[in-house]
Design an enzyme around this catalytic site. Sequence first.
Site, short mmCIF file in Angstrom:
data_model
loop_
_atom_site.label_atom_id
_atom_site.label_comp_id
_atom_site.label_asym_id
_atom_site.label_seq_id
_atom_site.Cartn_x
_atom_site.Cartn_y
_atom_site.Cartn_z
CE LYS A 22 36.57 33.04 27.38
NZ LYS A 22 37.18 34.23 28.03
CG ASN A 23 39.51 32.04 30.05
OD1 ASN A 23 39.22 32.75 29.08
ND2 ASN A 23 38.79 32.00 31.15
CB CYS A 116 33.72 44.30 31.39
SG CYS A 116 34.27 43.10 32.61
NE ARG A 121 38.15 41.70 34.60
CZ ARG A 121 37.81 40.81 33.67
NH1 ARG A 121 36.72 40.97 32.99
NH2 ARG A 121 38.61 39.81 33.39
N PRO A 122 41.26 46.26 36.55
CG PRO A 122 42.08 46.25 38.73
CD PRO A 122 40.86 45.91 37.92
CG ASP A 124 46.70 47.35 40.03
OD1 ASP A 124 45.75 46.75 39.49
OD2 ASP A 124 47.02 47.17 41.21
CG LEU A 125 48.10 43.37 40.78
CD1 LEU A 125 47.23 42.17 41.14
CD2 LEU A 125 49.07 43.71 41.90
CG ASP A 309 35.60 32.44 34.75
OD1 ASP A 309 36.62 32.20 34.10
OD2 ASP A 309 35.33 33.57 35.22
CB ILE A 331 37.36 36.75 42.05
CG1 ILE A 331 38.18 35.76 42.90
CG2 ILE A 331 38.15 37.21 40.83
CD1 ILE A 331 38.59 34.50 42.22
NE ARG A 401 33.87 38.55 24.89
CZ ARG A 401 34.50 39.53 25.50
NH1 ARG A 401 33.82 40.56 25.94
NH2 ARG A 401 35.79 39.48 25.71
C1 EPZ Z 1 41.02 35.65 33.95
O1 EPZ Z 1 40.81 37.03 33.83
C2 EPZ Z 1 39.95 35.00 33.10
N1 EPZ Z 1 40.07 35.46 31.71
C3 EPZ Z 1 38.57 35.37 33.63
O2 EPZ Z 1 37.61 34.64 32.87
C4 EPZ Z 1 38.48 34.91 35.08
O3 EPZ Z 1 37.22 35.31 35.61
C5 EPZ Z 1 39.61 35.56 35.90
O4 EPZ Z 1 40.88 35.22 35.31
C6 EPZ Z 1 39.62 35.08 37.34
O5 EPZ Z 1 39.75 33.68 37.38
C7 EPZ Z 1 41.04 34.93 30.93
O6 EPZ Z 1 41.81 34.09 31.35
C8 EPZ Z 1 41.08 35.43 29.51
P1 EPZ Z 1 42.47 38.37 37.08
P2 EPZ Z 1 41.93 38.06 34.38
O7 EPZ Z 1 43.55 39.30 36.65
O8 EPZ Z 1 43.27 37.43 34.32
C9 EPZ Z 1 42.14 41.84 40.26
C10 EPZ Z 1 35.70 34.34 31.55
O9 EPZ Z 1 34.51 34.37 31.90
N2 EPZ Z 1 43.25 42.46 39.51
O10 EPZ Z 1 42.83 37.00 37.55
O11 EPZ Z 1 41.72 39.34 33.69
C11 EPZ Z 1 40.84 41.80 39.44
O12 EPZ Z 1 40.13 43.02 39.58
C12 EPZ Z 1 36.67 35.38 32.07
O13 EPZ Z 1 36.21 33.46 30.80
C13 EPZ Z 1 43.85 43.61 40.04
O14 EPZ Z 1 43.45 44.11 41.07
O15 EPZ Z 1 41.46 38.20 35.89
C14 EPZ Z 1 40.11 40.64 40.05
O16 EPZ Z 1 39.45 41.06 41.23
C15 EPZ Z 1 35.96 36.50 32.84
N3 EPZ Z 1 44.89 44.15 39.34
C16 EPZ Z 1 41.23 39.68 40.45
O17 EPZ Z 1 42.42 40.46 40.49
C17 EPZ Z 1 45.38 43.61 38.19
O18 EPZ Z 1 46.36 44.15 37.62
C18 EPZ Z 1 41.44 38.53 39.47
O19 EPZ Z 1 41.57 39.10 38.19
C19 EPZ Z 1 44.75 42.45 37.68
C20 EPZ Z 1 43.69 41.89 38.37
#
Ligand code: EPZ
Length: 422
Positions: A22-23, A116, A121-122, A124-125, A309, A331, A401
């Site tokens: 999915k991811n 969520c 789930r920011p 900003d990056l 995950d 995380i 989902r």
């Molecule tokens: C991906 O989400 C996955 N989803 C998530 O899987 C997974 O848990 C996550 O990566 C971490 O491995 C998909 O790939 C669709 P992140 P993503 O941006 O990319 C912080 C599932 O169960 N962050 O890697 O949205 C954030 O808060 C889902 O299949 C910022 O601070 O996650 C978190 O602490 C749930 N600013 C960390 O980084 C930003 O702009 C990692 O988040 C973005 C993220």
Amino acid sequence: MEKFIVKGGAELEGKVTVSGSKNASLPILAATLLTSEQCVIRRVPDVSDTNYMLQILQNLGADVERASGTVTIRCANLHRHDAPYDLVRKMRASVCVMGPLLARLNRANVSLPGGCVIGDRPIDLHLKGLEGLGADVQVDGGDVRLEARYGLTGDTIDMQGKSGATVLGTDNVMMAAVLAKGTTVITGAACEPEVVDLADFLNAMGAKITGAGTPRIEIEGVSELGGVEHSVIPDRIEAGTFLVAGAMAARESITVRRINHDHLARITETLTACGCPIEKDGDNLIIGKAENPVGANIITRPYPGFPTDMQAQMCALFATTAGTSVVQDTIFPQRFMHLSEMKRMGANVEVDDGTAVIKGVDQLSGAPVMASDLRASAALVLAALTAKGETEISRVYHIDRGYEHIDDKLADLGADIRRLPA
Ligand code: EPZ
């Protein structure tokens, strides 16, 4: 809405085949926006998240056909550049249309995804990275408006955040950079296999990306991209979920098919250390019931660390594993909704500041529980497999989902699981 009724005690045996990731599918589907030519993507799992992404692409003007696991997409006539709130709020990953829309149309309007249950789930990056390529970014009334009137220009972009790298943030910047003028270097990039699969897809379209899977990715901008055929990698989290099911409830062993062993290294290492017998068999893994499992201490980390995950699923295993296990999610520190439900089933757990301490009990007891998010739901199903009596899991739309027909797959292995109207 629907619910699962799981009767504990049924022993599992036989084989289960892992679906496409999915991811990996979600950003790859978004990447089809980068070309007006036809793309054919195989092994896209039939789950609601991929269906939402296809709806978003159709909303933008894409022609979409789906025949079982194969999706054919052609984004020749895009007539919009916005991903509306009613679709984005259903699936946070829709933010990954920002990069390709900016690259293709020089503008994008995407609703802010909001948080969520697993945490804030920011993005900003993502926005900092796209600004680094020259986009003008305005956040207004819950929407993000991005514009690059004169196109994007490559630069060095650091994507490292306080919780480490961002997977979808890395994807967004990579997809924006492939058509930018000049070369982009992403430092602090996410190294997940799903990022590599996206880079492979983009390179097959004609992009020039090197270093995917490492913290430093280099993208040489090209003038246009073409259509492509691609098969999505196996879903490593679905595979891990079934490995835990086998460790908990196999009669003797089950075979999990279509495994990329590198992608599951940390998961198989951890399960082996917990006393679960695992054997490689070509592209399959055979996992035996853990006769005398021992607990473990898990700290989630960005890939290749232990994946966040998979932490909920491991909590289900630890709930009935003798001894004390400690699970820290660095995380998503709030990602323990599953434990409050497992407590209703008799689990002995305490959660504090992103860390769960789990004292194994002999057996959980079936109870009515509520799914809260994708992986928490999977953990509740796992816990129910060996619980005494029946467990009713409501709001199973959460599990649909990201797991393709998980009830059918478990029933085929011998689990006593039924899907009923709520
Ligand atoms: C991906 O989400 C996955 N989803 C998530 O899987 C997974 O848990 C996550 O990566 C971490 O491995 C998909 O790939 C669709 P992140 P993503 O941006 O990319 C912080 C599932 O169960 N962050 O890697 O949205 C954030 O808060 C889902 O299949 C910022 O601070 O996650 C978190 O602490 C749930 N600013 C960390 O980084 C930003 O702009 C990692 O988040 C973005 C993220």
